[in-house]
Design a protein around this motif. Structure first.
Motif, short mmCIF file in Angstrom:
data_model
loop_
_atom_site.label_atom_id
_atom_site.label_comp_id
_atom_site.label_asym_id
_atom_site.label_seq_id
_atom_site.Cartn_x
_atom_site.Cartn_y
_atom_site.Cartn_z
N THR A 10 0.82 -1.22 0.00
CA THR A 10 0.00 0.00 0.00
C THR A 10 0.85 1.27 0.00
OG1 THR A 10 -0.12 0.17 2.42
CG2 THR A 10 -1.76 -1.24 1.33
N SER A 11 2.19 1.10 0.03
CA SER A 11 3.13 2.23 0.13
C SER A 11 3.03 2.95 1.47
CB SER A 11 2.92 3.24 -1.01
OG SER A 11 3.13 2.61 -2.26
N SER A 12 2.23 2.43 2.37
CA SER A 12 2.15 2.93 3.75
C SER A 12 2.32 1.73 4.66
CB SER A 12 0.81 3.61 4.02
OG SER A 12 0.62 3.80 5.41
N MET A 13 3.44 1.67 5.38
CA MET A 13 3.72 0.49 6.20
C MET A 13 2.62 0.27 7.24
SD MET A 13 6.00 -1.77 5.92
CE MET A 13 6.45 -3.29 6.74
N PHE A 14 2.05 1.34 7.74
CA PHE A 14 0.99 1.22 8.75
C PHE A 14 -0.20 0.46 8.17
CE2 PHE A 14 -3.02 2.80 10.50
CZ PHE A 14 -2.85 2.48 11.84
N TRP A 15 -0.69 0.90 7.00
CA TRP A 15 -1.85 0.24 6.41
C TRP A 15 -1.52 -1.15 5.88
CZ3 TRP A 15 -6.35 1.56 7.80
CH2 TRP A 15 -6.65 2.89 8.11
N SER A 16 -0.30 -1.33 5.41
CA SER A 16 0.10 -2.67 4.97
C SER A 16 0.05 -3.66 6.13
CB SER A 16 1.51 -2.64 4.36
OG SER A 16 1.53 -1.90 3.16
N VAL A 17 0.53 -3.23 7.30
CA VAL A 17 0.50 -4.10 8.48
C VAL A 17 -0.93 -4.37 8.91
CG1 VAL A 17 1.07 -4.21 10.93
CG2 VAL A 17 2.80 -3.47 9.30
N ILE A 18 -1.78 -3.33 8.93
CA ILE A 18 -3.18 -3.51 9.33
C ILE A 18 -3.87 -4.54 8.43
CG2 ILE A 18 -5.43 -2.38 9.49
CD1 ILE A 18 -3.53 -1.67 11.77
N LEU A 19 -3.68 -4.40 7.12
CA LEU A 19 -4.32 -5.33 6.18
C LEU A 19 -3.71 -6.73 6.27
CD1 LEU A 19 -4.60 -2.91 3.12
CD2 LEU A 19 -6.49 -3.78 4.54
N ALA A 20 -2.40 -6.79 6.54
CA ALA A 20 -1.75 -8.10 6.68
C ALA A 20 -2.25 -8.85 7.91
CB ALA A 20 -0.23 -7.93 6.74
N LEU A 21 -2.70 -8.11 8.90
CA LEU A 21 -3.20 -8.73 10.13
C LEU A 21 -4.58 -9.34 9.98
CD1 LEU A 21 -2.07 -6.19 12.89
CD2 LEU A 21 -1.37 -8.58 12.72
N LEU A 22 -5.31 -8.96 8.95
CA LEU A 22 -6.70 -9.40 8.82
C LEU A 22 -6.86 -10.93 8.82
CD1 LEU A 22 -8.18 -6.82 6.27
CD2 LEU A 22 -8.51 -6.93 8.75
N PRO A 23 -6.04 -11.69 8.06
CA PRO A 23 -6.22 -13.15 8.12
C PRO A 23 -5.94 -13.73 9.51
CG PRO A 23 -4.94 -12.52 6.19
CD PRO A 23 -5.04 -11.31 7.06
N ILE A 24 -4.96 -13.14 10.22
CA ILE A 24 -4.64 -13.62 11.57
C ILE A 24 -5.81 -13.34 12.52
CG2 ILE A 24 -2.93 -13.56 13.42
CD1 ILE A 24 -1.81 -14.34 10.68
N LEU A 25 -6.32 -12.12 12.42
CA LEU A 25 -7.45 -11.74 13.27
C LEU A 25 -8.68 -12.59 12.95
CD1 LEU A 25 -7.07 -7.85 13.19
CD2 LEU A 25 -6.38 -9.41 15.03
N ALA A 26 -8.82 -12.96 11.67
CA ALA A 26 -9.98 -13.76 11.26
C ALA A 26 -10.01 -15.10 11.96
CB ALA A 26 -9.95 -13.96 9.74
N ILE A 27 -8.85 -15.76 12.08
CA ILE A 27 -8.85 -17.08 12.70
C ILE A 27 -9.06 -16.99 14.21
CG2 ILE A 27 -6.35 -17.38 13.12
CD1 ILE A 27 -6.79 -20.24 11.92
N PHE A 28 -8.52 -15.92 14.84
CA PHE A 28 -8.81 -15.72 16.27
C PHE A 28 -10.29 -15.44 16.48
CE2 PHE A 28 -4.19 -14.98 16.84
CZ PHE A 28 -4.00 -15.70 18.00
#
Length: 562
Positions: A10-28
């Protein structure tokens, strides 16, 4: 066509991390909040990962499908193959009536369930981890405790937590061997550094297990036994990892602590025997009158398991078995199509080493045990089919989770989260174990986590000016406490404890303990980096020897990852 993942899509590390966390949060969310069965939760998480990989990371849809399929294949073989045969071995012991003798023998040693946990989940489980690994220890020990009358949730949860300290040296030291190869550090130095962190956890773990089971007040009444169990394991783990290398610490520490506690219990008993509420175990007194010949017969499947696994662990034997029966093929659609962030093609080889895998060793041990325990081959076939039915949802969960893990890794999602932690500067030693913990949570394997993040740990340490041994070893040390909450491990433990479909209960049981023990390891590593740096081994003195060794090539290392 070739494709390389972007670590910051996303060219923004903050938003890239937030979006990358979605699959992890989904399983929790699926397991803890929605209380979904494991196979449904893993399917949901895989779907979310698909969406993020294809829309955010712009991974071609076909490539995402092939990546997920590759992971599912690996989940089926060798992981599910090992789990099925491990539970089959236990089931033939039960169906033949031999487990009743094992229960009588163990109750003859002690009827106190606190001490039974130390003998089975902690010591025997560590020994199994050192020989077989791959989830077999949790399947067998959880089933044994449940058979002894433990509540299934406690049996499975306790075994998951007990199976932390030995994970880094599991399967005859493969996690450390791979970590050494990936990082470029001497194998002995990595073994020594991990062996100067985990013994602290090993010493505390028996006390921690009893505090979970019975409450802190119950520790006092069995303190001598806890100390004998913990100190014997910790000392032997430290000695073998620092002077013998990474292949034997679990085997030596597991057997050593088991023997030490058995000898101690000959001369000391707690004043009152303790059992969990609602337990149905009926043994009244620790008096063992079972003939030794019958005890030997009852334990013969485990003895054969030990013999076969150790034999399979000999490199020459493993190589010969691979020559006799092994197939390998490039995964179509993804082999050398996927590139790493440096633009190098990634090999995706399907390895079907059906003879040398530990699952086959377990099966051979089970079959050889049949005439000893007087069970017909025909009945064993029915037991095997019943085991497959018993595990059908667990096998789906494991397969889907491995597909999920491979998709996260191949798409770049995992590396985005890793890079975020690597950018913490001087605080990175604190976050280095978290990286290993995260890798094991995703992949279910300390070996895979070490292969995934070992080089990143090395390079980050060099950038911030600390000894790379600290952070490289921290990856393995932190990974051990991620094992208890990995969806793959949860599925395996649920199968052993008879909790299939109730994986959310297991995750709830282990989650906070994983965080507590992870925090302990993070603090230890931080102190090693900036306060107690004198304990770091001198890797430079071992480097020339290390460089002269016959280092495995990339294909061999990828085989080890399995």
């Amino acid at each position: 066509m070739t494709w390389s993942p972007s670590l910051n899509p996303t060219s923004s590390m903050f938003w890239s991390v937030i979006l990358a966390l979605l699959p992890i949060l989904a399983i929790f969310w699926a397991l803890i909040i929605r209380k979904m069965p494991g196979h449904l939760a893993s399917m949901l998480a895989m779907a979310v990962a698909f969406i993020v990989a294809c829309t955010v990371y712009h991974m071609p849809f076909k490539l995402a499908v092939f990546s997920t399929t590759y992971g599912i294949i690996y989940g089926l073989f060798p992981v599910c193959w090992i789990v099925v045969n491990a539970l089959f071995l236990f089931n033939i012991i039960v169906k033949s009536g031999q487990f009743e003798l094992i229960k009588q023998f163990i109750s003859g040693i002690t009827t106190d369930q606190r001490l039974q946990v130390l003998l089975i989940a902690f010591s025997f489980g560590a020994f199994l981890e050192g020989t077989a690994g791959y989830g077999a220890p949790v399947v067998i020990t959880a089933a044994m405790l449940a058979g002894l009358g433990f509540k299934p949730l406690y049996a499975a949860g306790i075994c998951l937590i007990a199976n932390t300290a030995p994970v880094a040296y599991g399967a005859v030291g493969i996690p450390i061997i791979v970590l050494s190869q990936i990082s470029g550090l001497p194998e002995m130095a990595v073994s020594q550094m991990v062996g100067r962190t985990l013994p602290l956890l090993s010493l505390l773990l028996p006390f921690y297990l009893i505090a979970i089971m019975a409450g802190p007040k119950q520790i006092k009444s069995v303190f001598p036994a806890l100390f004998v169990s913990g100190i014997s394991f910790a000392v032997l783990q430290w000695f073998s990892s620092n002077y013998l290398g990474p292949t034997l610490p679990d085997i030596i520490a597991g057997i050593g602590s088991l023997v030490a506690l058995l000898l101690f219990l000959k001369y000391w008993k707690p004043k009152k025997s303790w059992k969990t509420a609602g337990n149905q175990t009926v043994f009244a007194s620790p008096v063992n009158r079972t003939p030794k010949s019958l005890v030997f017969k009852a334990f013969s499947p485990f003895l054969l398991l030990t013999l076969f696994i150790m034999l399979w662990g000999v490199p020459a034997v493993r190589e010969h078995l691979d020559q006799l029966g092994s197939l390998a093929a490039a995964m179509p659609g993804i082999h050398h199509v996927l590139q790493d962030p440096q633009g190098q093609p990634v090999a995706k080889i399907i390895q079907f080493n059906y003879l040398s895998t530990p699952g086959t060793a377990i099966l051979f041990a089970s079959l050889l045990a049949l005439p000893i325990i007087k069970l017909s081959f025909r009945k064993a076939i029915f037991i095997y089919l019943a085991t497959l039915r018993q595990l059908k949802y667990a096998l789906l969960t494991i397969s889907f989770i491995m597909g999920f893990a491979y998709l996260l890794n191949d798409s770049g999602i995992t590396l985005t989260l890793a890079m975020a932690m690597a950018n913490t500067g001087v605080l990175f030693p604190f976050f280095a174990p978290i990286l290993g913990w995260f890798g094991v949570f995703i992949t279910g394997s300390d070996t895979s986590s070490n292969a995934l993040f070992g080089k990143l740990q090395y390079e980050t340490a060099q950038k911030i000016g600390i000894n790379p041994l600290i952070t490289v070893a921290a990856n393995a040390s932190g990974g051990v406490v991620g094992k208890m909450i990995s969806p793959q491990s949860i599925a395996v433990a649920a199968a052993g404890g008879g909790l299939i479909g109730q994986e959310f209960q297991l995750l709830r049981f282990t989650l906070k303990h994983s965080f507590i023990l992870l925090l302990l390891i993070c603090l230890i590593v931080l102190l090693q980096a900036y306060v107690f740096d004198f304990i770091i081994p001198n890797a430079s003195s071992m480097l020339s020897t290390h460089q002269g060794q016959n280092i495995r090539d990339l294909a061999d290392i990828q085989t080890l990852l399995k």
